[in-house]
Design a protein around this motif. Sequence first.
Motif, PDB file in Angstrom:
ATOM      1  N   CYS A  41      66.068  20.321  53.389  1.00 15.12           N
ATOM      2  CA  CYS A  41      66.402  19.035  52.774  1.00 15.12           C
ATOM      3  C   CYS A  41      67.908  18.908  52.571  1.00 15.12           C
ATOM      4  CB  CYS A  41      65.669  18.925  51.434  1.00 15.12           C
ATOM      5  SG  CYS A  41      66.000  17.391  50.532  1.00 15.12           S
ATOM      6  N   CYS A  42      68.409  17.692  52.668  1.00 15.13           N
ATOM      7  CA  CYS A  42      69.839  17.466  52.431  1.00 15.13           C
ATOM      8  C   CYS A  42      70.169  17.421  50.945  1.00 15.13           C
ATOM      9  CB  CYS A  42      70.289  16.175  53.098  1.00 15.13           C
ATOM     10  SG  CYS A  42      69.619  14.653  52.350  1.00 15.13           S
ATOM     11  N   GLY A  43      69.154  17.325  50.099  1.00 13.62           N
ATOM     12  CA  GLY A  43      69.374  17.317  48.658  1.00 13.62           C
ATOM     13  C   GLY A  43      69.426  15.949  48.017  1.00 13.62           C
ATOM     14  N   GLN A  44      69.258  14.900  48.832  1.00 11.12           N
ATOM     15  CA  GLN A  44      69.358  13.542  48.292  1.00 11.12           C
ATOM     16  C   GLN A  44      68.357  13.301  47.153  1.00 11.12           C
ATOM     17  OE1 GLN A  44      68.901   8.849  49.652  1.00 11.12           O
ATOM     18  NE2 GLN A  44      68.475  10.470  51.125  1.00 11.12           N
ATOM     19  N   MET A  45      67.131  13.774  47.312  1.00 10.04           N
ATOM     20  CA  MET A  45      66.112  13.568  46.274  1.00 10.04           C
ATOM     21  C   MET A  45      66.557  14.158  44.940  1.00 10.04           C
ATOM     22  SD  MET A  45      62.484  14.343  48.142  1.00 10.04           S
ATOM     23  CE  MET A  45      62.912  16.066  48.389  1.00 10.04           C
ATOM     24  N   HIS A  46      67.108  15.353  44.993  1.00 10.21           N
ATOM     25  CA  HIS A  46      67.537  16.038  43.779  1.00 10.21           C
ATOM     26  C   HIS A  46      68.696  15.284  43.113  1.00 10.21           C
ATOM     27  CE1 HIS A  46      65.903  18.791  46.755  1.00 10.21           C
ATOM     28  NE2 HIS A  46      65.554  19.633  45.805  1.00 10.21           N
ATOM     29  N   ILE A  47      69.663  14.903  43.944  1.00  7.38           N
ATOM     30  CA  ILE A  47      70.848  14.223  43.417  1.00  7.38           C
ATOM     31  C   ILE A  47      70.476  12.884  42.784  1.00  7.38           C
ATOM     32  CG2 ILE A  47      73.106  13.240  44.010  1.00  7.38           C
ATOM     33  CD1 ILE A  47      73.128  15.250  46.413  1.00  7.38           C
ATOM     34  N   ASN A  48      69.658  12.099  43.476  1.00  8.85           N
ATOM     35  CA  ASN A  48      69.328  10.760  43.012  1.00  8.85           C
ATOM     36  C   ASN A  48      68.426  10.743  41.784  1.00  8.85           C
ATOM     37  OD1 ASN A  48      70.841   9.774  45.099  1.00  8.85           O
ATOM     38  ND2 ASN A  48      69.119   9.071  46.331  1.00  8.85           N
ATOM     39  N   THR A  49      67.747  11.855  41.515  1.00  2.13           N
ATOM     40  CA  THR A  49      66.878  11.910  40.342  1.00  2.13           C
ATOM     41  C   THR A  49      67.495  12.713  39.201  1.00  2.13           C
ATOM     42  OG1 THR A  49      65.664  13.716  41.432  1.00  2.13           O
ATOM     43  CG2 THR A  49      64.700  11.524  41.542  1.00  2.13           C
ATOM     44  N   GLY A  50      68.789  12.977  39.317  1.00  5.88           N
ATOM     45  CA  GLY A  50      69.500  13.587  38.192  1.00  5.88           C
ATOM     46  C   GLY A  50      69.556  15.099  38.169  1.00  5.88           C
ATOM     47  N   TYR A  51      69.152  15.738  39.254  1.00  6.90           N
ATOM     48  CA  TYR A  51      69.177  17.203  39.303  1.00  6.90           C
ATOM     49  C   TYR A  51      70.388  17.689  40.104  1.00  6.90           C
ATOM     50  CZ  TYR A  51      64.479  17.002  37.387  1.00  6.90           C
ATOM     51  OH  TYR A  51      63.395  16.758  36.570  1.00  6.90           O
ATOM     52  N   GLY A  52      71.560  17.182  39.748  1.00  2.00           N
ATOM     53  CA  GLY A  52      72.785  17.522  40.456  1.00  2.00           C
ATOM     54  C   GLY A  52      73.069  19.007  40.530  1.00  2.00           C
ATOM     55  N   PRO A  53      73.083  19.717  39.390  1.00  2.00           N
ATOM     56  CA  PRO A  53      73.368  21.163  39.431  1.00  2.00           C
ATOM     57  C   PRO A  53      72.398  21.920  40.333  1.00  2.00           C
ATOM     58  CG  PRO A  53      73.579  20.349  37.200  1.00  2.00           C
ATOM     59  CD  PRO A  53      72.998  19.224  38.004  1.00  2.00           C
ATOM     60  N   ALA A  94      80.891  20.597  40.589  1.00  2.00           N
ATOM     61  CA  ALA A  94      80.465  21.962  40.270  1.00  2.00           C
ATOM     62  C   ALA A  94      81.629  22.941  40.287  1.00  2.00           C
ATOM     63  CB  ALA A  94      79.400  22.410  41.263  1.00  2.00           C
ATOM     64  N   GLY A  95      82.815  22.465  40.643  1.00  2.00           N
ATOM     65  CA  GLY A  95      83.993  23.316  40.669  1.00  2.00           C
ATOM     66  C   GLY A  95      84.121  24.171  41.912  1.00  2.00           C
ATOM     67  N   ASP A  96      83.359  23.861  42.946  1.00  2.00           N
ATOM     68  CA  ASP A  96      83.377  24.646  44.180  1.00  2.00           C
ATOM     69  C   ASP A  96      84.208  23.902  45.226  1.00  2.00           C
ATOM     70  OD1 ASP A  96      82.856  26.103  46.493  1.00  2.00           O
ATOM     71  OD2 ASP A  96      80.793  26.554  45.898  1.00  2.00           O
ATOM     72  N   THR A  97      85.507  24.157  45.218  1.00  2.00           N
ATOM     73  CA  THR A  97      86.411  23.430  46.113  1.00  2.00           C
ATOM     74  C   THR A  97      86.200  23.804  47.576  1.00  2.00           C
ATOM     75  OG1 THR A  97      88.123  25.094  45.714  1.00  2.00           O
ATOM     76  CG2 THR A  97      88.165  23.108  44.328  1.00  2.00           C
ATOM     77  N   ALA A  98      85.820  25.046  47.820  1.00  2.00           N
ATOM     78  CA  ALA A  98      85.584  25.471  49.204  1.00  2.00           C
ATOM     79  C   ALA A  98      84.374  24.743  49.789  1.00  2.00           C
ATOM     80  CB  ALA A  98      85.373  26.981  49.265  1.00  2.00           C
ATOM     81  N   LEU A  99      83.312  24.630  48.983  1.00  2.00           N
ATOM     82  CA  LEU A  99      82.130  23.902  49.445  1.00  2.00           C
ATOM     83  C   LEU A  99      82.451  22.427  49.636  1.00  2.00           C
ATOM     84  CD1 LEU A  99      79.124  23.746  50.108  1.00  2.00           C
ATOM     85  CD2 LEU A  99      78.660  23.511  47.652  1.00  2.00           C
ATOM     86  N   ALA A 100      83.254  21.869  48.749  1.00  2.00           N
ATOM     87  CA  ALA A 100      83.622  20.452  48.870  1.00  2.00           C
ATOM     88  C   ALA A 100      84.371  20.199  50.172  1.00  2.00           C
ATOM     89  CB  ALA A 100      84.476  20.026  47.685  1.00  2.00           C
ATOM     90  N   ALA A 101      85.286  21.101  50.521  1.00  2.00           N
ATOM     91  CA  ALA A 101      86.047  20.939  51.764  1.00  2.00           C
ATOM     92  C   ALA A 101      85.132  21.054  52.979  1.00  2.00           C
ATOM     93  CB  ALA A 101      87.148  21.988  51.836  1.00  2.00           C
ATOM     94  N   ALA A 102      84.213  22.015  52.939  1.00  2.00           N
ATOM     95  CA  ALA A 102      83.284  22.193  54.058  1.00  2.00           C
ATOM     96  C   ALA A 102      82.347  20.999  54.179  1.00  2.00           C
ATOM     97  CB  ALA A 102      82.487  23.476  53.873  1.00  2.00           C
TER      98      ALA A 102
END
Length: 242
Positions: A41-53, A94-102
């Motif tokens: 999954c790309c994670g859209q379901m989690h993000i859109n329902t408030g489970y960001g972390p 989440a403070g993960d700059t490396a993941l954000a860049a990727a």
Amino acid sequence: MRIALMVTCLVDGLFPDVGRATVAVLRRLGHVVEVPDGQTCCGQMHINTGYGPAAVGVVRHHVEAFAATDVVVAPSASCVGSVRHQHAALARQAGDTALAAAAEALAARTYELSELLVDVLGVTDVGAYYPHRVTWHPTCHSLRVLGVGDRPRRLLEAVEGLQLVDLPDAESCCGFGGTFALKNAAVSAAMLDDKLRRIAATGAERCASGDASCLMQIGGGLARSGSPTRPVHLAEILAATR
């Protein structure tokens, strides 16, 4: 060109023919299509329902699964919208700059199907033949998140045998909206009823769209109402030949 297919959950689990059709179209045009085994999954379901972390790990897995790809395509504006507009922002939160860049780098090479065909491959006529009267439902994510504009219509207009008829108030939502349809069932059903009436007014044999999620919503309504109109994904039309 080597193109990686982002299958998406709904296509993988409920609409596998859409994935096969996407591959068929791209192969017909002479491209090599790969399907990375590790994708989920790309994670859209989690993000859109408030489970960001909780979604950060899903985003990280998605980025890793497609790390070695040059170009990624998905037959879903919804999922591409999440990749392009949510992943990097979530990683930064989440403070993960490396993941954000990727995630940003992957987003820059990820396309919805009509975007890839028209903008990247420079194609509108894919050699399809589809002798049906078709109306087009532009999805909310394709319109308002990705801004695909008239790309799908340009592809449909080039299909031999296809009669494209305008859908009244086409840009109105079908009422799905992911978990919106579950949390606000009455409102969702009313929105769907409006959409079904407008589809019926076109006299179309097929209602086409670019997101399996909307087609699931619309297709369910068409079936329950006994309508002769059938839902079909853009990829399935473009894959059809004589």
